[in-house]
Design an enzyme around this catalytic site. Sequence first.
Site, short mmCIF file in Angstrom:
data_model
loop_
_atom_site.label_atom_id
_atom_site.label_comp_id
_atom_site.label_asym_id
_atom_site.label_seq_id
_atom_site.Cartn_x
_atom_site.Cartn_y
_atom_site.Cartn_z
N HIS A 53 0.84 -1.21 0.00
CA HIS A 53 0.00 0.00 0.00
C HIS A 53 0.87 1.26 0.00
O HIS A 53 0.58 2.23 -0.72
CB HIS A 53 -0.91 -0.02 1.23
CG HIS A 53 -1.81 1.17 1.33
ND1 HIS A 53 -2.92 1.34 0.54
CD2 HIS A 53 -1.74 2.28 2.13
CE1 HIS A 53 -3.52 2.48 0.84
NE2 HIS A 53 -2.82 3.08 1.80
N GLU A 75 -1.59 -5.42 -3.61
CA GLU A 75 -2.39 -5.02 -2.45
C GLU A 75 -3.70 -5.81 -2.40
O GLU A 75 -4.11 -6.29 -1.33
CB GLU A 75 -2.65 -3.52 -2.52
CG GLU A 75 -3.38 -2.95 -1.33
CD GLU A 75 -3.69 -1.48 -1.53
OE1 GLU A 75 -3.77 -0.77 -0.53
OE2 GLU A 75 -3.86 -1.05 -2.70
N ASN A 417 26.40 -20.82 -8.58
CA ASN A 417 27.36 -21.82 -9.01
C ASN A 417 27.40 -23.00 -8.04
O ASN A 417 27.51 -24.16 -8.45
CB ASN A 417 28.75 -21.18 -9.11
CG ASN A 417 29.56 -21.76 -10.25
OD1 ASN A 417 29.06 -21.96 -11.35
ND2 ASN A 417 30.82 -22.03 -9.98
#
Length: 691
Positions: A53, A75, A417
């Site tokens: 919000h 929201e 990795n």
Amino acid sequence: MGDQASSRAMKEFLAEAEEIIEKLNLDLMALGDLVETGRQDPDLLNGIFRGAHSLKGLSGMFGFDDITSLSHHMESLLDALRLGKLGISVALVEVLFDSVETLTRLVDGKGEGNETQVDVSPLMRRIDAILHGEPEVSGDPLSQSGIDPQLLKVLTEYEESRLLDNLNKSRNLLLVQVSLDLTSFDVELAEVSDLLKQQGEVISTLPCAGDTPDQIGFKLLVGSTARLEEVQALVGEFGGKVESATASSELKEAAGEVIFETPPPEPSGKGALPPVQVAEEPTESSGGSLRSISQSVRVDIDKLDLLMNIVGELVLSKSSIAAIASQLRMEGPVDLASQLQKAARALERKLDELQKGVMEVRMVPVAQLFDKMTRIVRRVSQEQGKKVQLQIGGAETELDKLIVEDLSDPLMHMIRNAIDHGIETPAERRASGKPEQGCIALTASQKGNHVVISVQDDGRGIDPEKVRRKAVQKGLIHDGVAISREEVFQLLLAPGFSTRDEVSDLSGRGVGMDVVKNNIHALSGMLEMDSRVGLGTAMTITLPITLAIIKALIVKVCNRTYAIPINSVMETLMVEPESVRTIERREVIDLRESTLPLLWLDEVFALPTSIKRDHRFFVAVVGLAEKRLGIVVDELLGQQDVVIKSLSSALATVKGVAGAAELGNQKTILVLDIGGLMNEAMRSEGVACAF
């Protein structure tokens, strides 16, 4: 003025947006943990909702419609989640994570003035599908539960969702009625609620008429695994009455068949985790990065107060020196020289304090960097079908803000990795007698003026023979040549080297650990590797705490002046020429029962006049991590504070040089890159570079 105000407003937007997004990332990680445990955390859900919000309102003020639209959709989804209209699921958490990553790229683009638009419509469609695309449940489970309809009418949406959750878990739904004195009902009601919470969950508390005019009554709807008689005994001292809130167990079981939480799909036969729809991970080629959006640093107010006090004292010292200088001009040097020297020393002390205070302001904990790695581990492990746990240690260790930012992408590559190359699949780990879940330990610690960051996994490790075969195939070494462990690790750091035959999103492109090594060297750091087949791999980064203002040892070599960062200098020696001996074509000296290799700067930089090797010479012993090296110089000129300035892009590739600094005599000198020199000394036997 308008442009300045606009620029200032944009900086404020970036700083506030970054803070909101960092908080959203942390809260979403906690939300992801709830998928497995099935726990509810209303405060967490409300916090995430408030974050979306706030970002929507902030972007709306600046007219950023794309950020506003995506934040609004987030929201709506979070509002449905916190009101119990939706259950926490893997798909829901993933779309929230993807939304935050997209918001990060959008905000980053605003800060860089990038007009390229990111298409947010696919994400908004995914959110709408979760909000509206689930099949409707036939019948109202609450109306079939046997609970008094009048009671159901006064429940809030959140209380209804908690009631449904208790029905789904086949808990006993009980109605506890108590009548409390008007003068003390608040205290007694709290005591009753605390007792009931020990046996279950208080879903709703409703007022009603008391037994007498001077009393007030309350009905508490409770979900519990305890029997009615046990709860009755618990509230008996308050005169409470307990009855079942449902008409029959059959109706309760019928309602309990409605499952509102999305169960995880079954794993595939190969032991892979369930496939998850994810957004495309930013890669090096696409410009994706984990660097922060803004260059702002949130600073403790106490540190700023300290700086203000020091600045105030510096003003007094300056006034004192100015007064003495004025007297010298008028009266002559009687006793004023000693007073001036005393004032200068006082000014020097305050400047040292100010320098230390400024450095502390720039320092930030590596926790903000490590938290980002948690998301990377979660996503990549799901993509790879592996189970990986990230263990974090030493997150409170502090580093310079700019170093932390430049370290984010190399560290991300190392983590990815480790998952791609190191950690095995669950089936492979079971076959080798390991737990299905692999572990990556990410730790940081401070050692003197350096910070050591380690990435260690318990995977398959590096196979030296496989690396040797790949090196032969690429023509880096000749077939039949034996290579040492150190040479194996150096091959892995070579440009374009990869042990993968196939190209994937994470591996086989030839853009690998050499990029990580170069980025770390650019930070005057050092990268070390260690591995054991079947046990795992450890990669260690050693970095200076800061690159801004440093104390340096000023040295002279062949009539040229250089600076060596003092935090890398262990000691200085004067060496007799007969003390030098040669081992494997490298000149070394013995230093306290250990062998110290020597590096001659005149050879490294191909200087025209060589150091006279038949005379005594100076050696600056430098070290990073566990490595030591002796740098041979002509003269030691003393220590001095210097500010390192980066070189131009044309000189950025020169090895052995970290930057430039200006001395007090208006002379510019080069600052040596100790990490780069040590790597060159270990790798080559001849001239490392020419300058």
